[in-house]
Design an enzyme around this catalytic site. Structure first.
Site, PDB file in Angstrom:
ATOM      1  N   LYS A  51      -1.386   2.033  -0.691  1.00  0.00           N
ATOM      2  CA  LYS A  51      -0.689   1.032  -1.811  1.00  0.00           C
ATOM      3  C   LYS A  51       0.631   1.627  -2.260  1.00  0.00           C
ATOM      4  CE  LYS A  51      -5.290  -0.857  -2.670  1.00  0.00           C
ATOM      5  NZ  LYS A  51      -6.562  -0.578  -3.518  1.00  0.00           N
ATOM      6  N   GLN A  95      -8.419   2.571  -9.152  1.00  0.00           N
ATOM      7  CA  GLN A  95      -9.035   2.440  -8.063  1.00  0.00           C
ATOM      8  C   GLN A  95     -10.537   2.669  -8.091  1.00  0.00           C
ATOM      9  OE1 GLN A  95      -7.467   1.854  -4.779  1.00  0.00           O
ATOM     10  NE2 GLN A  95      -9.327   1.881  -4.090  1.00  0.00           N
ATOM     11  N   ASP A 118      -4.861  -6.575  -9.418  1.00  0.00           N
ATOM     12  CA  ASP A 118      -6.096  -6.424  -8.696  1.00  0.00           C
ATOM     13  C   ASP A 118      -6.945  -7.701  -8.659  1.00  0.00           C
ATOM     14  OD1 ASP A 118      -6.591  -4.880  -6.820  1.00  0.00           O
ATOM     15  OD2 ASP A 118      -8.053  -3.419  -8.054  1.00  0.00           O
TER      16      ASP A 118
END
Ligand code: NAP
Length: 288
Positions: A51, A95, A118
């Site tokens: 990412k 994460q 997200d």
């Protein structure tokens, strides 16, 4: 059989994002993505690396906040709060998975909804369920819809079967497919006779994490198969949830693993980060 090539579709979106970044930002004001990583889980570290590398490639700024595995919840909360308050941070995510002593849902939910690239906070999930367009959406299902759209796959009126009901993939996938007027069945560990459900699917999305759970012979001829499953075996091979070779003989379209859903998840995170940064530049009246 047509391969649903997430890598190629992602490349096209990358070009669009790069152009937008060049036109609308300077290197100092470019979209900034902040990532919170806890511990040394190799899969998480590898996802974060991918990412951050993509953010760099697109001309974004990015910042990694890496904590040891035994970090306290208070420390993570304090960092999320600081980034929430920092006008220079456009998008922020934690994460997952987190070490067991940390509450993933509570921490992911602490991210301010305007920075939730997200798409996993209660506010974003609520907006998704209500069909409101301003919320960010969970990246994997949103990316899958974008992939299907890129190949002109009609969803309206189709029998869609989603295997898996997690908060990050299966559940929101079902909602998005239903919003596109598919008739959706969701399967899980308590589903009786999985094969019979899969056999009815015009559109199948597998998001389980059990390699080759879905047998090729279950696939309806002409079905569209999206395999989000991603399992690394001891020898480093990556396997999806669907028997790829056998399913390819019957499907009209199928995603490769890797190279299908994964790149679409990452590029969706980037597109949503850009969206957050554009809102920062030109906030609407209601956001002032
Ligand atoms: P998860 O939270 O573990 O959820 C798995 C789901 O599969 C659960 O709903 C579970 O049912 C269901 N399931 C497990 N075994 C089953 C079986 N034998 N029959 C039917 N259903 C079964 O996993 P996740 O986070 O959604 O991830 C799923 C897969 O997608 C993993 O391989 C993950 O690595 C991959 N993934 C890929 C991406 C990407 O970008 N490529 C992104 C996210 C996830 P219950 O609810 O009944 O337990």
């Amino acid at each position: 059989m047509i391969l649903l090539d997430g890598k190629a579709v992602s490349l096209g979106i990358q070009e669009t994002i790069k152009t937008e970044v060049r036109m609308r930002f300077t290197p100092e004001t470019a979209p900034k993505l902040c990532v919170i990583l806890v511990g040394e889980n190799p899969a998480s570290a590898s996802y974060v690396k991918t990412k951050c590398a993509m953010a760099q490639r697109l001309g974004f700024r990015h910042e990694l906040h890496h904590f040891p595995a035994d970090v306290s919840s208070d420390q993570i909360e304090a960092r999320i709060d600081a980034l929430n308050a920092d006008p220079d941070c456009d998008a922020l995510f934690v994460q997952l998975p987190l070490p067991k002593h940390l509450d993933s849902v509570a921490l992911a939910n602490r991210v301010r909804s305007e920075k939730d690239a997200d798409g996993l906070t209660r506010a974003s999930m609520g907006a998704l369920l209500l069909g409101e367009s301003h919320g960010f959406q969970p990246c994997t299902p949103r990316g899958i819809i974008r992939l299907l759209d890129a190949y002109g796959i009609e969803l309206s009126g189709k029998e869609a079967v989603v295997v898996g009901r997690s908060n990050i993939v299966g559940k929101p996938m079902g909602v998005l497919l239903q919003q596109r007027h598919a008739t959706v069945t969701t399967c899980h560990t308590k589903t009786l006779d999985l094969a019979n459900h899969v056999k009815r699917a015009d559109i199948l999305v597998a998001a389980v994490g059990v390699p080759h759970l879905i047998k090729g012979e279950w696939i309806k001829p002409g079905a569209v198969i999206v395999d989000a499953g991603f399992t690394k075996t001891a020898d480093g091979t990556i396997l999806g949830d669907v028997e790829f070779e056998a399913a390819s003989l019957r499907a009209s379209h199928i995603t490769p693993v890797p190279g299908g859903v994964g790149p679409m998840t990452v590029i969706t995170l980037m597109a949503q980060t850009l969206h957050a940064a554009l809102r920062r530049k030109t906030p609407s009246k209601s956001e002032n």
